[in-house]
Design an enzyme around this catalytic site. Structure first.
Site, mmCIF file in Angstrom:
data_model
loop_
_atom_site.group_PDB
_atom_site.id
_atom_site.type_symbol
_atom_site.label_atom_id
_atom_site.label_comp_id
_atom_site.label_asym_id
_atom_site.label_seq_id
_atom_site.Cartn_x
_atom_site.Cartn_y
_atom_site.Cartn_z
ATOM 1 N N LYS A 72 0.803 -1.216 0.000
ATOM 2 C CA LYS A 72 0.000 0.000 0.000
ATOM 3 C C LYS A 72 0.845 1.279 0.000
ATOM 4 C CE LYS A 72 -4.117 -2.053 2.100
ATOM 5 N NZ LYS A 72 -5.142 -1.955 3.171
ATOM 6 N N ASP A 109 -10.354 2.139 1.561
ATOM 7 C CA ASP A 109 -10.547 1.597 2.906
ATOM 8 C C ASP A 109 -11.228 2.623 3.814
ATOM 9 O OD1 ASP A 109 -9.393 -0.917 2.473
ATOM 10 O OD2 ASP A 109 -7.374 -0.191 2.931
#
Length: 279
Positions: A72, A109
């Site tokens: 990420k 997210d």
């Protein structure tokens, strides 16, 4: 222009380990419901060292990528730009390949957490608690910046983690109080508790669930329910699970990659539930 149903496009989830990922199940269910017959979604085990080479092999048929740990942050230097949401936590879980060839990163997210909470009626809370201080905790703080009007208490195990959470709080403009993990049972009395720890970490807290718990958001989805979530439900508390988060963030990914909105949330959720039941 949205792609035609017959357009052959590719997408995938990358990470290491990756075999457990439910992303292919969710995205493929979305493609089926949207009639995107030419679309495929796969999984590839890729680590930080192998990520640049993977990107070099991508052709024009690629629509997007989903990224899990440890990629990420590693992906950011490979992109042409990232959204403000992704920049706020230095984490990209979604890459969209635009028509002009740009690679743009986003983080679904954070809005996925907010959407999962809102689906369960949580629009605003006066205070909250976070169990853990890993990578997911920063996304939880960013989500709480949108729904929590007061203090967030983070229960951590080390001074280094405490410093990290203070820094994230300052960056995200969230009032963060640090507490020792030894006192984590106190967190269970908060109006909203977000558990961001690995499987098994919160099991010992299950016996400390109060008689009238409020809302627990446990980001795990396998195994499910966790001991803490099961006890919470038994005492009548509201529980938001990791599958809720996974589905809501995947919905946003599908919409970004395909240009089709709204994505079929219920079809994706049903596919995820069936896949978990079969494990």
């Amino acid at each position: 222009m949205p792609p035609r149903a017959t357009d052959a496009r590719r997408a995938a989830v990358l990470g290491k380990p990756i075999a457990h990922s439910l992303s292919p199940v969710l995205h493929r269910a979305a493609y089926a419901a949207l009639g995107l017959d030419g679309w495929s979604y796969d999984r590839f085990e890729v680590d930080e060292d192998g990520l640049p080479a993977f990107f070099e092999e991508l052709g024009p048929e690629w629509a997007g990528l989903s990224l899990t740990m440890p990629l990420k942050r590693a992906v950011i230097p490979l992109l042409d730009g990232i959204s403000e949401t992704a920049a706020s936590v230095d984490a990209v879980n979604t890459v969209v390949f635009t028509e002009d060839g740009r690679r743009v990163g986003d983080n679904t997210d954070i809005p996925g957490m907010v959407a999962a909470l809102r689906e369960h009626g949580i629009e605003e809370v006066e205070s909250a608690a976070i169990l853990g201080a890993g990578a997911t905790a920063s996304s939880a703080l960013a989500a709480l910046a949108r729904v929590c009007t007061g203090e967030v208490t983070a229960y951590v195990r080390s001074a280094a983690r405490a410093d990290e959470m203070r820094q994230w709080g300052e960056r995200l403009d969230v009032e963060v109080r640090i507490a020792d993990w030894a006192d984590a049972a106190e967190a269970l009395h908060a109006p909203l508790v977000i558990a961001t720890t690995p499987a098994g970490t919160t099991d010992a807290l299950a016996t400390a669930v109060p008689e009238r718990p409020a809302t627990l958001f446990d980001v795990l989805y396998d195994p499910w329910p966790t001991e803490l979530a099961a006890r919470w439900s038994m005492f009548g508390g509201a529980v938001v699970g990791g599958l809720d988060l996974l589905v809501h963030q995947a919905v946003l990914q599908v919409e970004a990659m395909t240009g089709r909105a709204p994505a079929p949330l219920e079809a994706m959720r049903h596919a995820g539930e069936q896949a978990l039941a079969a494990r």
